[in-house]
Design a protein around this motif. Sequence first.
Motif, short mmCIF file in Angstrom:
data_model
loop_
_atom_site.label_atom_id
_atom_site.label_comp_id
_atom_site.label_asym_id
_atom_site.label_seq_id
_atom_site.Cartn_x
_atom_site.Cartn_y
_atom_site.Cartn_z
N PHE A 55 12.15 1.34 -7.54
CA PHE A 55 11.31 0.96 -6.57
C PHE A 55 11.63 -0.03 -5.47
O PHE A 55 12.66 -1.02 -6.13
N CYS A 56 11.38 0.32 -4.20
CA CYS A 56 11.84 -0.70 -3.41
C CYS A 56 11.37 -1.95 -3.65
O CYS A 56 10.25 -2.24 -3.70
N GLU A 57 12.09 -3.01 -3.37
CA GLU A 57 11.70 -4.43 -3.61
C GLU A 57 10.46 -4.97 -2.61
O GLU A 57 9.93 -6.08 -2.79
N ARG A 58 10.68 -4.37 -1.57
CA ARG A 58 9.61 -4.77 -0.31
C ARG A 58 8.49 -3.77 -0.47
O ARG A 58 7.43 -4.53 -0.49
N CYS A 59 8.32 -2.47 -0.35
CA CYS A 59 7.26 -1.75 -0.37
C CYS A 59 6.76 -0.95 -1.67
O CYS A 59 5.76 -0.23 -1.54
N PHE A 60 7.75 -0.87 -2.68
CA PHE A 60 7.44 -0.36 -3.75
C PHE A 60 7.34 0.96 -3.92
O PHE A 60 6.85 1.99 -4.76
N THR A 67 16.38 -1.77 -1.13
CA THR A 67 14.95 -1.33 -0.31
C THR A 67 15.38 0.34 0.07
O THR A 67 16.22 0.59 -0.13
N CYS A 68 13.95 0.48 0.32
CA CYS A 68 14.04 2.05 0.63
C CYS A 68 14.56 2.33 2.07
O CYS A 68 14.81 1.58 2.89
N ARG A 69 14.87 3.74 2.29
CA ARG A 69 15.27 4.24 3.21
C ARG A 69 14.26 3.78 4.50
O ARG A 69 14.74 3.34 5.74
N ILE A 70 13.02 3.71 4.44
CA ILE A 70 11.99 3.65 5.37
C ILE A 70 12.06 2.21 5.79
O ILE A 70 12.10 1.97 6.93
N CYS A 71 12.15 1.15 4.73
CA CYS A 71 12.16 -0.27 4.95
C CYS A 71 13.53 -0.54 5.90
O CYS A 71 13.56 -1.55 6.57
N ARG A 72 14.68 -0.01 5.59
CA ARG A 72 15.85 -0.23 6.15
C ARG A 72 15.84 0.39 7.67
O ARG A 72 16.88 -0.12 8.14
ZN ZN Z 1 10.41 -0.01 1.01
#
Ligand code: ZN
Length: 205
Positions: A55-60, A67-72
Amino acid sequence: MFEGPIQDLIDELARLPGIGPKGAQRIAFHILTADKADVERLSDSLRHVAENVRFCERCFNISESETCRICRDPRRDQTAICVVEESKDVMAIERTNEFRGLYHVLGGAISPIDNVGPGDLHIRELVIRLGDGTVTEVILATDPNLEGEATATYLSRLILPMGVTVSRLASGLPVGGDLEYADEVTLGRAFQGRRTLGDPAGARG
Ligand code: ZN
């Protein structure tokens, strides 16, 4: 009851959501007679998910890195966060092409019956994300059912005093259902027609 490995497989399959004992048996016997290459591909993909997806550390949201593709993605609008219950809701909203901001995945909805309270969801992490003032709009896209509404109400009371605009998806979504079951057009319209809840504290006076 069968013997050894085939019964082990049936037992494991039966523990999955939506698969009863009969379904588990049917899948197990399908695997038994399937092409060996197909079975290996399935097994590889299960192992790959278990080992590499987290899971993405920022948005889960689900992610293959910290971090996920969207957060990056620097092209995403950093001032808007869409709050959803599950990662599959992120996929559903992405398909509508109506939203270019960031997400926050709660990991469920408040449900006293199932013993899920605010402390069991990623709400504290959301509040921390809102703390630096970058985000000016939060869109509550929890499911249009009892638990989703209760969660949206809880979040709006929590977030509005922070001076952030809070909006909720427009009605028109199938009531009582899951967000992921809405078709793209309906979900896209609900997004466009989202209504603002209350007054953000900062906008007063
Ligand atoms: Zn994310």
